[in-house]
Each structure stands twice: as structure tokens, then as C-alpha cells.
Motif scaffolding. Structure first.
Motif, mmCIF file in Angstrom:
data_model
loop_
_atom_site.group_PDB
_atom_site.id
_atom_site.type_symbol
_atom_site.label_atom_id
_atom_site.label_comp_id
_atom_site.label_asym_id
_atom_site.label_seq_id
_atom_site.Cartn_x
_atom_site.Cartn_y
_atom_site.Cartn_z
ATOM 1 N N TRP A 185 55.884 9.053 -6.116
ATOM 2 C CA TRP A 185 55.874 8.421 -4.792
ATOM 3 C C TRP A 185 54.481 8.579 -4.181
ATOM 4 O O TRP A 185 53.768 9.548 -4.491
ATOM 5 C CB TRP A 185 56.828 9.118 -3.808
ATOM 6 N N ILE A 186 54.157 7.634 -3.308
ATOM 7 C CA ILE A 186 52.948 7.784 -2.484
ATOM 8 C C ILE A 186 53.362 7.612 -1.022
ATOM 9 O O ILE A 186 54.081 6.671 -0.683
ATOM 10 C CB ILE A 186 51.877 6.724 -2.840
ATOM 11 N N VAL A 187 52.908 8.524 -0.198
ATOM 12 C CA VAL A 187 53.101 8.394 1.249
ATOM 13 C C VAL A 187 51.797 7.799 1.783
ATOM 14 O O VAL A 187 50.763 8.468 1.791
ATOM 15 C CB VAL A 187 53.358 9.781 1.889
ATOM 16 N N ALA A 188 51.866 6.514 2.174
ATOM 17 C CA ALA A 188 50.637 5.827 2.591
ATOM 18 C C ALA A 188 50.576 5.726 4.101
ATOM 19 O O ALA A 188 51.596 5.527 4.757
ATOM 20 C CB ALA A 188 50.614 4.428 1.987
ATOM 21 N N ASN A 189 49.392 5.896 4.654
ATOM 22 C CA ASN A 189 49.258 5.663 6.092
ATOM 23 C C ASN A 189 47.868 5.130 6.433
ATOM 24 O O ASN A 189 46.938 5.228 5.644
ATOM 25 C CB ASN A 189 49.618 6.900 6.925
ATOM 26 N N ASP A 190 47.813 4.529 7.624
ATOM 27 C CA ASP A 190 46.572 3.932 8.108
ATOM 28 C C ASP A 190 45.867 4.971 8.977
ATOM 29 O O ASP A 190 46.366 5.346 10.032
ATOM 30 C CB ASP A 190 46.927 2.685 8.941
ATOM 31 N N VAL A 191 44.730 5.433 8.515
ATOM 32 C CA VAL A 191 44.027 6.482 9.282
ATOM 33 C C VAL A 191 42.810 5.928 10.025
ATOM 34 O O VAL A 191 41.890 6.683 10.350
ATOM 35 C CB VAL A 191 43.623 7.668 8.364
ATOM 36 N N SER A 192 42.825 4.619 10.302
ATOM 37 C CA SER A 192 41.745 4.047 11.125
ATOM 38 C C SER A 192 41.751 4.787 12.459
ATOM 39 O O SER A 192 42.828 5.115 12.984
ATOM 40 C CB SER A 192 41.986 2.564 11.406
ATOM 41 N N PRO A 193 40.583 5.068 13.066
ATOM 42 C CA PRO A 193 40.538 5.869 14.302
ATOM 43 C C PRO A 193 41.483 5.356 15.385
ATOM 44 O O PRO A 193 42.107 6.138 16.097
ATOM 45 C CB PRO A 193 39.076 5.755 14.738
ATOM 46 N N GLU A 194 41.655 4.011 15.499
ATOM 47 C CA GLU A 194 42.485 3.472 16.589
ATOM 48 C C GLU A 194 43.971 3.825 16.435
ATOM 49 O O GLU A 194 44.731 3.762 17.402
ATOM 50 C CB GLU A 194 42.286 1.955 16.753
ATOM 51 N N THR A 195 44.412 4.237 15.236
ATOM 52 C CA THR A 195 45.826 4.608 15.071
ATOM 53 C C THR A 195 46.096 5.996 15.649
ATOM 54 O O THR A 195 47.249 6.344 15.927
ATOM 55 C CB THR A 195 46.246 4.637 13.582
ATOM 56 N N SER A 235 59.281 17.592 -11.704
ATOM 57 C CA SER A 235 60.126 16.401 -11.873
ATOM 58 C C SER A 235 59.858 15.370 -10.779
ATOM 59 O O SER A 235 60.190 14.200 -10.942
ATOM 60 C CB SER A 235 61.600 16.771 -11.959
ATOM 61 N N LEU A 236 59.226 15.768 -9.697
ATOM 62 C CA LEU A 236 58.857 14.799 -8.656
ATOM 63 C C LEU A 236 57.439 15.126 -8.199
ATOM 64 O O LEU A 236 57.175 16.248 -7.746
ATOM 65 C CB LEU A 236 59.851 14.911 -7.495
ATOM 66 N N VAL A 237 56.540 14.148 -8.340
ATOM 67 C CA VAL A 237 55.140 14.347 -7.921
ATOM 68 C C VAL A 237 54.824 13.317 -6.837
ATOM 69 O O VAL A 237 54.949 12.114 -7.053
ATOM 70 C CB VAL A 237 54.169 14.188 -9.114
ATOM 71 N N ILE A 238 54.457 13.822 -5.662
ATOM 72 C CA ILE A 238 54.248 12.941 -4.506
ATOM 73 C C ILE A 238 52.799 13.048 -4.039
ATOM 74 O O ILE A 238 52.293 14.146 -3.791
ATOM 75 C CB ILE A 238 55.192 13.338 -3.341
ATOM 76 N N GLY A 239 52.147 11.887 -3.944
ATOM 77 C CA GLY A 239 50.772 11.861 -3.449
ATOM 78 C C GLY A 239 50.718 11.236 -2.063
ATOM 79 O O GLY A 239 51.699 10.670 -1.579
ATOM 80 N N PHE A 240 49.587 11.342 -1.430
ATOM 81 C CA PHE A 240 49.346 10.708 -0.139
ATOM 82 C C PHE A 240 48.203 9.715 -0.299
ATOM 83 O O PHE A 240 47.358 9.885 -1.174
ATOM 84 C CB PHE A 240 48.973 11.757 0.929
ATOM 85 N N ALA A 241 48.199 8.694 0.506
ATOM 86 C CA ALA A 241 47.078 7.751 0.495
ATOM 87 C C ALA A 241 46.702 7.464 1.933
ATOM 88 O O ALA A 241 47.429 6.791 2.652
ATOM 89 C CB ALA A 241 47.466 6.474 -0.228
ATOM 90 N N ALA A 242 45.594 8.043 2.346
ATOM 91 C CA ALA A 242 45.078 7.782 3.693
ATOM 92 C C ALA A 242 44.104 6.614 3.557
ATOM 93 O O ALA A 242 43.065 6.739 2.914
ATOM 94 C CB ALA A 242 44.366 9.028 4.211
ATOM 95 N N GLU A 243 44.484 5.477 4.117
ATOM 96 C CA GLU A 243 43.681 4.263 3.923
ATOM 97 C C GLU A 243 43.274 3.696 5.275
ATOM 98 O O GLU A 243 43.869 4.023 6.314
ATOM 99 C CB GLU A 243 44.517 3.190 3.186
ATOM 100 N N THR A 244 42.289 2.817 5.261
ATOM 101 C CA THR A 244 41.922 2.137 6.509
ATOM 102 C C THR A 244 42.088 0.623 6.385
ATOM 103 O O THR A 244 41.923 -0.093 7.368
ATOM 104 C CB THR A 244 40.463 2.460 6.908
ATOM 105 N N ASN A 245 42.386 0.130 5.191
ATOM 106 C CA ASN A 245 42.621 -1.313 5.038
ATOM 107 C C ASN A 245 43.503 -1.570 3.806
ATOM 108 O O ASN A 245 43.618 -0.697 2.943
ATOM 109 C CB ASN A 245 41.300 -2.083 4.913
ATOM 110 N N THR A 246 44.118 -2.763 3.775
ATOM 111 C CA THR A 246 45.070 -3.156 2.705
ATOM 112 C C THR A 246 45.823 -1.924 2.166
ATOM 113 O O THR A 246 45.774 -1.606 0.972
ATOM 114 C CB THR A 246 44.357 -3.936 1.557
ATOM 115 N N ILE A 247 46.532 -1.304 3.109
ATOM 116 C CA ILE A 247 47.138 0.011 2.847
ATOM 117 C C ILE A 247 48.103 -0.016 1.665
ATOM 118 O O ILE A 247 47.965 0.763 0.726
ATOM 119 C CB ILE A 247 47.903 0.499 4.119
ATOM 120 N N VAL A 248 49.079 -0.938 1.733
ATOM 121 C CA VAL A 248 50.142 -0.907 0.716
ATOM 122 C C VAL A 248 49.571 -1.258 -0.659
ATOM 123 O O VAL A 248 49.884 -0.595 -1.654
ATOM 124 C CB VAL A 248 51.302 -1.850 1.128
#
Ligand code: C5P
Length: 397
Positions: free
Chosen positions: A345-355, A318-331
């Protein structure tokens, strides 16, 4: 709610020890049987007499106490509880636990016990933020210790920040969740975590930098709230959550098979960093250097496990949650992913090395759902996990 639960309560020496008296009162009101252990430093803040009066039990203080050893030896004491709670837990006891020191009664009990251990840290904000304490905290999580708090607020020393011991009611809810009366009780939740390894030949593979820390923290948070967790993990050095049903896999295809075999579940959280491609033809012999130059490797697309589960007609959680590891235009990228894969739902984050997020302790996520994007402040992966688990619980009720 804690009827007949045997709690071995270790008080260590911090100003928050005064709150432990209120905690004892509430624990006994909830039906728990509290056996108190005081460190020498704790006795500077609360008296053994007041602790004995509130618990109605003998107060244990010394490692080498003949009377204690005759009545109940320290090993037996360490095994006699359903749970050991340290409140307040100072930076010192956290460091001793990490080192495995056993130089007084409380540290010896902690080394000898086979019972679950929960700590409620309390200390000055600088001490809490110190890299040494944060390193110790990570190790304690990895050792399967549950942690409640600390909270943010004014401190006895006049400073402000994280370091205040959780309130007795918060500690009691964490205990209630531990003993299986949490809001996710009866819910079956699948979590994928870690990277996948896609073989090239018998000795080489293609992988990614995912540590699996966020997925493991999510598993722990869900278990703490009473969920039954099926944890499917790629190769990682981060220990899987204690109490989960664990399946270890190597490749994306193996992960998909394990996920399908685990269905039906109430919720599926896909935190794994699954390789998008695999090597089309895996050599059964080690590839050799050749005068013809480096090998040309051909790739095939891996199955998208998240999209497959989110688009199931039968058995869709009933609830499917994905992740999005991005380095640009995250949202924007993550929102497009939500729509393309058809998850909730998507849990998005910026995984650029500097973060410093990939492989680090902290995370900064944006939670995207059909109703919009919500940016969360930077916080520890444990806190992201706890807050996500609370959202899951709210969504299910
Ligand atoms: O498309 P992308 O890899 O960025 O999507 C990330 C999300 O999709 C994550 O939740 C990941 O676990 C999931 N995923 C998957 N199977 C794949 C690729 C990604 O489940 N083959």
C-alpha cells in the motif's frame, strides 16, 4: 475482558454525564472495579447517590475532605488505579490538564497520577472545533493521553457535528485495546517516522520539513490496538508513542541499519521522510567561506529502505506500507511508486504548502493498493492513524 481492572472514573460536568451511568454499568459487567470521582459541575448532571449505587463504591468529591484523607489520600487515590478514565471530558478539564492546574480533586489527581489516562471528550461542536481545544488536544496527545471520540452527530444543544461523547461500548473497546486485548495483539509492527538529517560538516546538515506527527500518531494507534511497535525515528520534537520500542537515528543509512536489525516483523510502515541524497564526502571541519566562492557539494543516493524491505526474499513483512508526499499528480506518482518499490500500500498526500499538511494537525490522504486508489476525506492525523491501524488489523486477519 476487564476483569479486576481498577478504573478511576472521573465524571466532569457535561450533559453526556448521563451516559456515564450506562458506562459504569457496562464496566462493572465486564469485571472492572470502578472508583468514581465527581467534579462539582458533574453533580449538576448526575447525583453522587446514583453513581455510588451503580459502582458500589464511595464517591470522591472533595480535595480537602478529612474523611477521604484518612481513608485514602488524594495522592494514593491517584496511584490506586490501573487507568484513569475521564468520561465525559469537558473542554475545561482538557484545558486544565494542559495547564497542569490542580485546583480541585479531579485536576489534582490528574497531576499527581502515574497511571495511564484516557479521555472521552464531549462538548458542543464549536467548542470542540475551537483552535484552543484543538491545540489542547494536540498537547494531550503529546503528553501520552489516550483519546476516544468524540463522535459526529446530533447534539443535546440542537447542533450537529463532532462533540458527542463516544458510546459506552466504544469506550469499553478502547479500554480493552489498552489492556492488551486488541485485534493487533501479538503482532510486531515497525514504523519509521520523522525526517533524516544528512550532515554536510560538523555543524550543518540537509533535512526536510517532516514533523513526525503522522508517524507518531500511527504508532499510538497501533499500540492502542494491542500491537508491539518498533518505532524508528529521525530527529523530531514530537514525542514518540508511549509504550513503543524506540530507536532514534539521524541519517538514512542509520535508519536503514535500525530497520534491518528490527526484522522480522509482521507489518512495516514507512512514514519517515527519508532524504533521497546524502553529501558524498562529509567534511570533518566546518566549511569556511572562501574567496573561491561557495562550496560545491556532491551528493550520493541514499539506500531506499522501503524498496529494500518490500523486495526482500527472506523476512519480507506480510504487509509493507509506504508513504508518498507529493506536490503534483499525486495519485499517478504514488501509484508508480507502489509498482516501482513493490510495496503493498501507499499512503499518498499532497504536501504543497497551501494544504498545511506538512507540520500541521490535519491530513488528507489517498490509500493506494494493487486494487486501486481510495480518497479519504480531510481528517486529523490521529484519525488517519486510527483508520489506517484498523485497515492493517483487517488485512492481517
Ligand atoms: O521515493 P520517495 O522518497 O517519494 O518514497 C517515499 C516512501 O519511501 C516513504 O514511505 C519513505 O519512508 C520511503 N523511503 C525510504 N527510503 C528512502 C526514501 C524513501 O524508505 N531512501
Amino acid at each position: 475482558m476487564l476483569t479486576d481492572k481498577r478504573i478511576l472514573l472521573i465524571l466532569t460536568g457535561g450533559i453526556a454525564a448521563y451516559k456515564a451511568l450506562e458506562l459504569i454499568r457496562r464496566l462493572t459487567e465486564c469485571g472492572a472495579r470502578v472508583t468514581p470521582v465527581l467534579t462539582r459541575a458533574a453533580e449538576q448532571f448526575v447525583t453522587p447517590l446514583s453513581v455510588a449505587a451503580l459502582t458500589g463504591e464511595k464517591v470522591y468529591r472533595d480535595l480537602f475532605d478529612l474523611t477521604n484523607e484518612v481513608e485514602m489520600g488524594h495522592i494514593q487515590l491517584s496511584r490506586s488505579a490501573d487507568l484513569i478514565l475521564i468520561a465525559p471530558a469537558t473542554a475545561n478539564i482538557m484545558a486544565k490538564m494542559v495547564q497542569g492546574q490542580a485546583d480541585d480533586l479531579s485536576s489534582t489527581i490528574l497531576l499527581a497520577t502515574n497511571a495511564p489516562v484516557m479521555i472521552a471528550p464531549a462538548m458542543n461542536v464549536q467548542m470542540w472545533d475551537h483552535p484552543a481545544t484543538q491545540r489542547n488536544l494536540t498537547q494531550l496527545y503529546a503528553d501520552g493521553i489516550s483519546v476516544v471520540g468524540p463522535n459526529e452527530g446530533d447534539m443535546a444543544c440542537g447542533e450537529f457535528g463532532f462533540g458527542r461523547m463516544s458510546e459506552p461500548v466504544e469506550i469499553i473497546s478502547a479500554l480493552a485495546a489498552h489492556f492488551g486485548s486488541g485485534p493487533l495483539l501479538g503482532k510486531k509492527i515497525l514504523v519509521t517516522s520523522g525526517p533524516t538529517y544528512e550532515p554536510i560538516d560538523p555543524v550543518r546538515y540537509i533535512a526536510n520539513r517532516s514533523s513526525g506527527a503522522q508517524g507518531a500518531a500511527i504508532g499510538r494507534a497501533l499500540i492502542a490496538m494491542g500491537a508491539e511497535v518498533i518505532f524508528i525515528t529521525g530527529p523530531t520534537s514530537v514525542p514518540p508513542p508511549k509504550g513503543a520500542c524506540i530507536t532514534s537515528v539521524q541519517t538514512a543509512q542509520e535508519m536503514k541499519d535500525a530497520v534491518i536489525a528490527a526484522l522480522p516483523v509482521d507489518v512495516a510502515i514507512f512514514a519517515a521522510a527519508v532524504a533521497d541524497w546524502r553529501v558524498s564526502t562529509v567534511s570533518n571541519k566546518k566549511l569556511k567561506k572562501s574567496i573561491d566562492g561557495p562550496p560545491i557539494i556532491e551528493f550520493s543516493e541514499n539506500p531506499d529502505i522501503l524498496a529494500c524491505v518490500a523486495q526482500m526474499k527472506k523476512d519480507r513483512p506480510s504487509l509493507v506500507i509506504g508513504f508518498a508526499a507529493e506536490t503534483n499528480t499525486i495519485v499517478a506518482n504514488a501509484t508508480a511508486k507502489l509498482q516501482r518499490k513493490k510495496c503493498d500500500w501507499i499512503v499518498a498526500n499532497d504536501v504543497s504548502p497551501e494544504t498545511g499538511i506538512m507540520g500541521g494537525l490535519m491530513n488528507e490522504i489517498t490509500l493506494i493498493s494493487k486494487t486501486g486508489a481510495e480518497a479519504w476525506p480531510r481528517m486529523s492525523k490521529e484519525d488517519v492513524a486510527k483508520q489506517l491501524a484498523e485497515r492493517v488489523a483487517k488485512a492481517l486477519c
